[in-house]
Structures are given as C-alpha cells and as structure tokens.
Motif scaffolding. Structure first.
Motif, PDB file in Angstrom:
ATOM      1  N   THR A 700      -8.776  -2.465  -1.526  1.00 31.46           N
ATOM      2  CA  THR A 700      -7.908  -1.946  -2.588  1.00 31.46           C
ATOM      3  C   THR A 700      -6.472  -2.409  -2.397  1.00 31.46           C
ATOM      4  O   THR A 700      -5.703  -2.481  -3.364  1.00 31.46           O
ATOM      5  CB  THR A 700      -7.933  -0.407  -2.620  1.00 31.46           C
ATOM      6  OG1 THR A 700      -7.522   0.097  -1.348  1.00 31.46           O
ATOM      7  CG2 THR A 700      -9.328   0.117  -2.959  1.00 31.46           C
ATOM      8  N   ARG A 701      -6.098  -2.740  -1.150  1.00 26.84           N
ATOM      9  CA  ARG A 701      -4.749  -3.257  -0.875  1.00 26.84           C
ATOM     10  C   ARG A 701      -4.769  -4.689  -0.349  1.00 26.84           C
ATOM     11  O   ARG A 701      -3.877  -5.465  -0.625  1.00 26.84           O
ATOM     12  CB  ARG A 701      -4.040  -2.351   0.151  1.00 26.84           C
ATOM     13  CG  ARG A 701      -3.672  -0.970  -0.394  1.00 26.84           C
ATOM     14  CD  ARG A 701      -3.014  -0.123   0.669  1.00 26.84           C
ATOM     15  NE  ARG A 701      -3.952   0.253   1.717  1.00 26.84           N
ATOM     16  CZ  ARG A 701      -3.696   0.156   3.018  1.00 26.84           C
ATOM     17  NH1 ARG A 701      -2.545  -0.316   3.429  1.00 26.84           N
ATOM     18  NH2 ARG A 701      -4.597   0.526   3.903  1.00 26.84           N
ATOM     19  N   TRP A 717      -5.167  -0.994  -5.806  1.00 27.53           N
ATOM     20  CA  TRP A 717      -6.283  -0.394  -6.535  1.00 27.53           C
ATOM     21  C   TRP A 717      -6.696   0.903  -5.853  1.00 27.53           C
ATOM     22  O   TRP A 717      -6.135   1.300  -4.834  1.00 27.53           O
ATOM     23  CB  TRP A 717      -7.473  -1.360  -6.559  1.00 27.53           C
ATOM     24  CG  TRP A 717      -7.196  -2.666  -7.219  1.00 27.53           C
ATOM     25  CD1 TRP A 717      -6.225  -2.946  -8.136  1.00 27.53           C
ATOM     26  CD2 TRP A 717      -7.894  -3.901  -6.996  1.00 27.53           C
ATOM     27  NE1 TRP A 717      -6.283  -4.259  -8.519  1.00 27.53           N
ATOM     28  CE2 TRP A 717      -7.305  -4.877  -7.842  1.00 27.53           C
ATOM     29  CE3 TRP A 717      -8.971  -4.284  -6.201  1.00 27.53           C
ATOM     30  CZ2 TRP A 717      -7.756  -6.194  -7.883  1.00 27.53           C
ATOM     31  CZ3 TRP A 717      -9.420  -5.595  -6.243  1.00 27.53           C
ATOM     32  CH2 TRP A 717      -8.816  -6.538  -7.081  1.00 27.53           C
ATOM     33  N   GLN A 718      -7.681   1.561  -6.434  1.00 29.08           N
ATOM     34  CA  GLN A 718      -8.253   2.741  -5.812  1.00 29.08           C
ATOM     35  C   GLN A 718      -9.731   2.816  -6.171  1.00 29.08           C
ATOM     36  O   GLN A 718     -10.176   2.228  -7.157  1.00 29.08           O
ATOM     37  CB  GLN A 718      -7.539   4.014  -6.275  1.00 29.08           C
ATOM     38  CG  GLN A 718      -7.747   4.337  -7.747  1.00 29.08           C
ATOM     39  CD  GLN A 718      -7.037   5.603  -8.177  1.00 29.08           C
ATOM     40  OE1 GLN A 718      -6.165   6.114  -7.474  1.00 29.08           O
ATOM     41  NE2 GLN A 718      -7.409   6.132  -9.333  1.00 29.08           N
ATOM     42  N   ASN A 757      -4.254   2.014  -9.258  1.00 28.27           N
ATOM     43  CA  ASN A 757      -3.810   3.243  -8.611  1.00 28.27           C
ATOM     44  C   ASN A 757      -3.248   4.214  -9.643  1.00 28.27           C
ATOM     45  O   ASN A 757      -2.264   3.920 -10.325  1.00 28.27           O
ATOM     46  CB  ASN A 757      -2.746   2.921  -7.566  1.00 28.27           C
ATOM     47  CG  ASN A 757      -2.571   4.039  -6.562  1.00 28.27           C
ATOM     48  OD1 ASN A 757      -3.419   4.922  -6.458  1.00 28.27           O
ATOM     49  ND2 ASN A 757      -1.481   3.998  -5.820  1.00 28.27           N
TER      50      ASN A 757
END
Length: 988
Positions: A700-701, A717-718, A757
């Motif tokens: 996500t990162r 992201w998440q 996110n």
C-alpha cells in the motif's frame, strides 16, 4: 574497638526442641514433598521427551534442551562468580578496626549477627543471582543458535557495508552479552558497596575519610568496568541505528537511518564512545591515585555530553536543517528504505501495470464469451457454506466442520476444478453422553472428506458435492478416511488398547475400530502412565482398566501445534488446510522464517497485518505469533501432518533463505530438501494467505519506487473494509482460478483490491500466482487504476447493488418472513480493461438452518444484474442473451422421470408436481409454500423408492432399488434438486 570478624558472644538461650517422633514425621513429610515435586518436574520432562521421540524429532528436543542447560550453567556460573568474588573481595579488604561512632556501633550488631552464617549467606546470594541469570540466559537459546550457526546473506547494508547477517544473527547476541555484562557489573557494584559499608570500608556519618583506600580502589574498578561497557554500548548503538524503529510523519513506522541519524546521532555515538573510554581509564587510574576526583569529573562530563551531544544536538539538526527542507534531506535515506523493505518482504519483483478500468470493446458478444474464460468464478463461498456442509453432510452430531472451509484444486478428466473442501472432524460437544471413557477412548476421530465444486450449485442452491456421504465416496478415490489429527481435535485420546473406538455409523448400526497407527506414546509402561497421570492431572490414567497392552496416548493433535512443536523456530500461517494426497489425508501448513534485524527494512506486526474480517470472527485462523514484530519474512518451509498417523514432515521451500539455512545448521536433518516433495503433494501446495496479507499491507506504500512520491504520500493505498459484512475489518484475500491481462490461460491465484487512503474508489487490483510448481509461482501483479478517473471499489459496488431499486426489492422479498440474506465473497475479475464484480447471495429461510445460493449479483461497466444463475446475470449485464448458447429446453435436458410400474409412476408424477410447485413458490418468495412443496417432494420420492423396491423384489431382482429412486433421493446428504438433474447448465 571491636574486631570486624568476630561473632556473637555471651550465653545462649536454650530453646525447647521437638520430640524425636515429631522430628521424624516432619523429616518424612519434607522428603515426600521434595520427592513429589521432583516427580512432577520429571513427569513434564519425561512426557516431552516421549512425545518428541514418538514424532521422530527427538534431536529438536535434545538440541534445545542441551542449549538451554549450557546457557543456564555458563551464564549462571559467571554471574554467581562475578557477584561472589566481589563480595569476598570486599570482605577481604575490610579495615581491621573501625572508628568509634554511632554508625559503626549500630553496624556492629549486624556484623555479629551474620558472622556465624557468612559462608551460607554468600552461597545463598550467589546461588540466587546465578539462578536468575541462568534462567534469563536459557531463554536466549534461539539467539545463541542463530549466532553460532549464522550464514551470510551475501547482501551488505548501505551505511556500514556489513553483511546483513551481522544485524540478523550477530548483533542480537552482542546486545545480550552487553546486557548481561551490565547486570553483572551493577549487581557486583551493589553487593561490594553493601559489604564495604557493613564492614566499615564505606562510611556515611563517621568522622574521617568516607572510604578506605581499598574500598575506593575496588569500587573504582567496578565503575570503570561499567563505564567500559557503556563505551561498548555506544559503539554498538552506531550499528543499531540501521535497525532502529522510529516514527516518521511521512511514512509512519520507519526502520533505519534518517538524515538526523546519519549526521547527528552517528557522530554523537562515536564521540560518546571516546569520552566513555577516557572516563573508564580515569576510574581504573584510582588504583594508583586513590582519589575519585578525576573519575567523578570524567563521569559528569560523560553524562553532560550524552545530554548535549546525544540529545540536544540531534534535535537542533532536525529542527533547523531537516524540517525546512525535509524531502531533499530525507530522499537518499528513503531510497535505501524502499529497496531494503522490498527485498526483505519478497516484493521486489512486483509488477505494477497501468490499467484503464473501463472496457473499450463494443462487441458485447465477445465480452460475454471472454467473461467465461476470464476466471472460474467461485460462487461457493467457503466462509459462508460451512453450515450447509454441516446440515447436509454432518450425518452424526459428533462430527463437525470448521466454520471456514478451504479452497483447493482437484483434477477430473484432466481438467482442474476449484473445490471447496472440509473434513468431518470429531465434535465432542455432540456425543450422546459426555464422560471420561467416551471423551477419550470411544470417540477419538473424525471420518471422511466432503468436497463440492466451487463454481456450481444445484437448482436449489445447495453445493454440488464431489465427495460426500459416510464413508465418503465420490471423485477423490480410495484413501484413509479416519481423522485422528485435525484443527478441531484439541483433546487427548487413548487408542489401540482393550477399549474399542466408535468408527462410524451406517444403516446397520455403529461400527467400531482400534487404532493401527504407530503415532502417540505407548502407555504399557507403568512409569509412562504415572508420568502422564501427573502431566495431565488425570489419576485415572494410572489405574484405568481401559488402558492395557497396545494403548497409546495421542495429544498435541492440531496441525499447527505439531509443526510449531517440532520446529519452534518457525512462525506458523493462520490457515492449515487439508488435501487428499494419494491414499491419505494430509494437512498442509505454511511456515515462515522471520527476523527483525534486516537493516533499513520497515517493521510490521504480524498480528495486525494478517487480521481481516475472517480472523476477527475465527481465532483459529489468526497467526500464532500475534505480536511478533518482524522486518524480514520468507515462506521457507511447507509442512505436512498426516491426518491418521500424525506424522510431521518439513520440506524446504525457499532454497535461498539464509535464515532457513541457519536453522538447518542448528537442527540438521529436520528439514527435507525441496526435491523430496512428491508431485501429488505439489499439486495442492499454494501461496500462503498470511504472507500475501503482509505483502499487500506493505505494498500500500511500497509500490512506489521513487522517494519523492513516497514522501508526499499521494500514492498511499489501503486495504478496504469487507463490504459483505458489518465487521469493519479488512476484506480477506480470495483464492480463485483466473487469467490476468496478457496471460493465455487461467492460474490458481490469490487476489485482493486496494483503495486510496480514506476513499472508497478503486486504486489497484493485486494478485499473486498461487499455483505451486509453476514458473510464475509467487509473482505479484498489480493493476494500477488511473487517478484522474473514479473507478468503483468494493464498498461502492456493494452500495450500488443495494441501492438498485429492482435489486433492493428482490432482496426485500428474499428477506420475507423469517428469512435472512447473506452475501458471499465479492470477487473481482479483470476483463478487457474493465473490472467484473461477482457476488453470490445466500438465503436462510423457511425453517432452514443453513444458507442456500439463491441469486448472483454481477456488475460490469456500470451495468448490474441480479439473477438466479451466473450465466443469466452475465447475459443481462452484457446484453447478450441471444449471443450466447442458450440453455437447452427443459423437456429436452430433463424429461419427466418414467417407470413401467404404475405405482412407481404415480409417485414420480407427484414428485415432479411437488418440485414444480416448489420452484414456483421460490420465484414468488413464498417460503411457507416452498417448505410444504419440499416435504411433499420428499414423501413422493420415498414412495417411489419403496414402490420400486417392491417391484424389483416381486420380479425376483436381487439388485438394489432402481436408478430412478437412487438418482432422485438424498442418501447421506448427496443433494439432488429434483427428480431430474438441475434445470440449466448455467445454474450456479
């Protein structure tokens, strides 16, 4: 003036002694108590040894035991000697006379009281500190084994250019040694100071010098040793910066050096090391100067330097150099963190591909045809249908299925089929009468596999079982069906002796068996029985007549327990899954090697990153090491546990992992080479869920590769929440066979979606090839959606389903009466630049206690369908009803059943009418009428079977009831939706 070594003087008071009989009784009780405690300790040790020997991993037990014993005695003895020698030396250096003062007169009473017991007090103190230190050191057996057996990573850290093995294997041991040295120095200093004070070497209120020259020299040396250790600590702290965790507002959790570490803390540690060395030399110099003036000044300078150089200076650098231009200052260190983190978690090879998110193909017919080949869309949700398996295939109350079934692949006629599978395990809560004999001797095992096609359901929404009934039969062939080891088998059983076990029940009644395997520990030996009676706090084991020749005790019976016990250096995946491998049932357990000493790689907490909506409701699927903080992980071992014999086999999977190589050196012979994995087992190995969850959390990162984007946070992201339930936890990854863009064929995959996110639109679709034995196994692909256009994510898709008026009305009708609607897994499938979402909808109603597949939700490119079958839903979404092969006419594919016997024919006609009535009621959502029709259908089928049997008997046939009754009934739970087969090849 009193002598320092004297003892108490004057007449002693005589105290009445107990009688000889009382003394004898007390001594006898004391001896018995000691023997009882010794046997309890022996029982724990002996039963552990017997268990490890029974599973053929006694070397793990002995290696671990001798390592612990060695560390205990070595470090316990070192600590005892260090403290004891300094107490003895302080006593030896005591002044012969003391000044006449109130302080010394008060101490005289203590000196005289301890004088007769000096040796015992010394022995007691040294023994106590030795035991504590030894126990602490024994707990470091993993650290010791990794240090002494460590192999190089052949990768160097970017700051100090040392091999990663230094941080993973060496540095933890050095830190333990340093901590032990600090403890020994401090305890020795305290013990020596107290002894000097007691015997007048140190004085607080007495006139004259506060310390004798001997006490000054002794304590100065100890302080010098302490400061020397502090110097070593400063030096090791320099390397510790490479694996130090800290909060970094741009990224959250951070591991490794940042600008302030490299340009402030690192030089500060070097300066403090030099100051500490000088300060230590000043303390050692008091042996000649006999004054603390210079050492105290030096120590004060060191403390002040630690505050100014080690604390204030880095804060100034951070405030005035880093914060005004953070991105430029931190960028080089972020680049190092990005690379190290991707390497440490095995995500370096992740391919990120731009994906449009919308289809440009106008040919709906082609899209409809492509949808069939894009994936084997699994409509049977293994996390929903367990109650259905339970209701239709439990057969007896003392069997049960896990609340979450598993997905695997089985081949039939050369074609792989995604299959939902579960074992009929023992459920002690369901046995007729609970007592010690029933719980541990008679009801000992489960029986058989139940499996169903993942992509299909029958016309009534029930699974299409491919393995069913008791004993199980179907597509999986002949195999050992008894399940003595399983996820739900947590109690011990005693088998193989005079007491027979319940095997299974059929139409002729209960059948019994006696365990023939070699698993477990033999209880024929009375010493073994006594040991287990103590270890399990069950005295009946010692004298029960149900235990005799051949009796064996089985325990540690869950797959995760067994693998963790034989390989305590592994971290176990949260989901062990069963597979029929050849002629036996094997539990397959994924296991990981981990470390938190990979320089610059960000740490993660396994318990947090592997949690989702399923683990929240099912603790059994949670990772064992809940709070393990790691920054390196590899799925280095595939383990199997035989469901009948309990045999544990460890196979090497990651042949390049240095951590596994280290443990293989420490425990030689415990892990078999990868080449020993049989092909029958390889066909069922898959990419593990927990590793995928950890990797998706990192990605996500860490999907970005440049520091500027990483620091800006614009591409964070998440993992979205699961939209199919109200748990508020992350959506779990799903297994299904699918074809990624650019690939020619489907591959068994593990998939998930990612959102921006704090937002609900879709950012990316992530998948990994989960098919072991293929060249692309473990390859992670990310389809990145455009940021300039909104593409619906799972939550929006679910909301779209629920807000569509016609769908909402249908859902309302399905919920009529006491019915409940359950949403299955929301599957996402890439298709021609767009994303196809498919979600099965289950209904519990009409008195049914289990969910049935009733509808299928499908959406693609803004078009949504809510139909009885997947085929119908796809036809509607793509507007291609006429372009695909239509279901054959009902009368053509499913002609009404016929029979030459009028009585049988009448019953079959009634059955057909009841089935038709049930289907009509189902369409109207009339569950009461549907339940009545199902009862009429069951009665009609029973009449047809009885009439056919009578006709066969009358005709002199020795065969079983005819095919008509056999195909249209539900013997042992094998479902059939009607007197004929299912209505449409598209159903479910």
């Amino acid at each position: 003036m009193p002598d320092r070594g004297g003892g108490p003087t004057g007449p002693r008071m005589r105290v009445g002694r107990p009688s000889r009989r009382v003394r004898t009784l007390l001594m006898t009780l004391g001896v018995l108590a000691v023997l009882a405690m010794a046997f309890v300790m022996f029982a724990g040790f002996w039963t552990d040894w017997l268990w490890y020997r029974s599973v053929k991993y006694s070397s793990v037990f002995t290696t671990t035991l001798w390592t612990k014993i060695g560390l205990f005695f070595v470090f316990g003895l070192l600590m005892a000697v260090a403290v004891g020698v300094n107490i003895w030396l302080a006593h030896r250096l005591r002044p012969p006379l003391s000044a006449m003062s109130m302080e010394q007169q008060s101490l005289d009473r203590y000196r005289m009281s301890v004088a007769p017991y000096k040796k015992w007090i010394l022995l007691g103190i040294t023994s106590l500190v030795g035991l504590i230190a030894g126990a602490s050191a024994a707990g470091q057996w993993r650290t010791w084994l990794m240090w002494v057996n460590g192999v190089p990573f052949n990768q160097k850290d970017p700051q100090f250019h040392l091999d990663v093995s230094f941080y993973a294997f060496d540095l933890p041991w050095y830190r333990f040694m340093l901590g032990f040295g600090f403890a020994a120095a401090i305890l020795s200093l305290i013990a020596a100071a107290l002894t000097h004070y007691l015997y007048g070497g140190l004085r607080v209120t007495s006139p004259g010098a506060r310390a004798t020259a001997a006490a000054t020299g002794h304590l100065s040396v100890l302080l010098g040793i302490f400061v020397t250790l502090k110097a070593v600590a400063y030096w090791l702290d320099r390397y510790g910066l490479a694996v130090k965790s800290s909060d970094f507002k741009a990224t959250g959790n951070w591991t490794g050096l940042r600008y302030v570490d490299a340009n402030a803390y690192l030089p500060a540690k070097t300066i403090l090391f030099c100051i500490a060395v000088i300060c230590a030399l000043l303390f050692f110099a008091t042996l000649w100067r006999r004054t603390w003036q210079l050492p105290v000044i030096g120590f004060g300078l060191m403390v002040l330097s630690a505050i100014l150089i080690g604390g204030l200076y880095p804060a100034i650098v951070q405030k005035f150099q880093v914060q005004p231009n953070e991105q430029a200052k931190e960028a080089p260190y972020v680049e190092k963190n990005l690379k190290a983190t991707r390497d440490a978690y095995g995500i370096t090879g992740t391919e990120v591909t731009e994906y449009a998110g919308t289809s440009t193909t106008e040919d709906k017919t082609k899209l409809r045809d492509d949808a069939d080949g894009a994936a084997s869309i699994r409509l049977l949700d293994p996390n929903v249908v367990s109650p259905t398996f339970q209701q239709l295939q439990q057969v007896r109350n003392y069997y049960a299925f896990p609340s979450n079934l598993d997905v695997d692949r089985y081949s039939k006629d050369g074609k792989d089929q995604d299959t939902v599978i579960g074992l009929r395990e023992l459920n002690l809560q369901g046995i007729p009468k609970s007592n010690w004999i029933n719980n541990h001797f008679r009801y000992t095992h489960g029986f058989g596999v139940v499996a169903a096609k993942g992509t299909n359901a029958d016309a009534e929404g029930r699974p299409e079982f491919t393995e069913y009934d008791l004993p199980s039969k179907g597509d999986l062939g002949d195999y050992q069906q008894r399940i003595y080891y399983g996820e739900k088998t947590s109690q011990y059983s005693i088998v193989g002796g005079p007491q027979k076990e319940i095997d299974y029940s059929d139409d002729t009644g209960e059948k019994t068996t006696s365990y023939k395997g070699k698993s477990g520990v033999n209880l024929s030996n009375p010493v073994n029985r006594a040991a287990y009676a103590v270890a399990f706090s069950e005295p009946q084991i010692l004298y029960s007549g149900a235990i005799g020749e051949g009796s064996r005790i089985l325990y540690n019976r869950t797959p995760k327990e067994r693998v963790e016990a034989v390989a305590p250096w592994l971290t176990i995946d949260g989901d062990a899954y069963p597979a029929v491998v050849g002629d036996k049932i094997e539990w397959i357990v994924d296991a990981y090697t981990t470390t938190n000493g990979y320089p610059y790689a960000s740490r993660t907490t396994l318990g947090d990153t592997t949690a989702d909506s399923l683990t929240a409701a099912n603790n059994q699927r949670a990772v064992v090491a809940q709070q393990n903080q790691v920054n390196y992980i590899r799925n280095s071992v595939k383990a199997t546990v035989d469901a009948y014999t309990g045999k544990v086999t460890l196979y090497e999977w990651d042949t390049k992992d240095p951590v596994l190589k280290t443990w293989k050196k420490a425990f030689p012979g415990t892990v078999k080479p990868k080449g020993d994995i049989p092909q029958a087992l390889m066909d069922h190995l898959r990419y593990p869920q927990d590793l995928f969850k950890v990797q998706r959390e990192l990605l996500t990162r860490y999907h970005v590769k440049d520091a500027e984007t990483f620091l800006s946070g614009s591409e964070v992201w998440q993992v979205p929440d699961d939209p199919t339930n109200k748990s508020g936890n992350a959506v779990p990854p799903y297994y299904l066979s699918m074809k990624m863009p650019g690939e020619q064929s489907q591959a068994f995959s593990l998939t998930t979606t990612l959102t921006p996110n704090g937002r609900d639109n879709l950012s990316a679709f992530m998948s990994v090839n989960a098919e072991a034995g293929t060249s692309d196994y473990g390859k992670i692909n990310i389809l990145k959606l455009p940021t300039g256009r909104t593409v619906d994510g799972p939550k929006r898709v679910q909301s779209q389903f629920n807000s569509e008026p016609s769908i909402a009305e249908s859902i309302r009708l399905l919920r009529g009466g006491d019915s409940e609607v359950e949403y299955g897994n929301l599957l996402t499938v890439p298709l021609d630049g767009g994303l196809l979402y498919v979600e099965p909808v289950y209904v519990r109603g009409g008195g049914l206690k289990y969910p049935l597949l009733r509808k299928v939700l499908v959406t693609y490119g803004g078009a949504t369908a809510f139909e009885d079958t997947l085929g119908q839903a796809l036809d509607k979404v793509f507007g291609a009803e006429g372009s695909t092969v239509e279901p054959p006419d009902e009368d053509e594919t499913n002609p009404p059943p016929t029979s030459s016997d009028p009585t049988v024919q009448e019953a079959l006609d009634d059955a057909q009418k009841a089935f038709d009535d049930g289907q009509e009621a189902l369409k109207k959502g009339d569950w009461e009428a549907y339940g009545t029709a199902q009862k009429d259908l069951e009665d009609a089928l029973e009449r047809a079977e009885d009439a056919q049997a009578a006709a066969d008997k009358k005709a002199g046939s020795g065969d079983k009831a005819g095919d008509s009754g056999d195909k249209n009934t539900e013997e042992g739970g094998k479902p059939s939706s009607s007197p004929s087969s299912s209505k449409s090849p598209d159903s479910g």
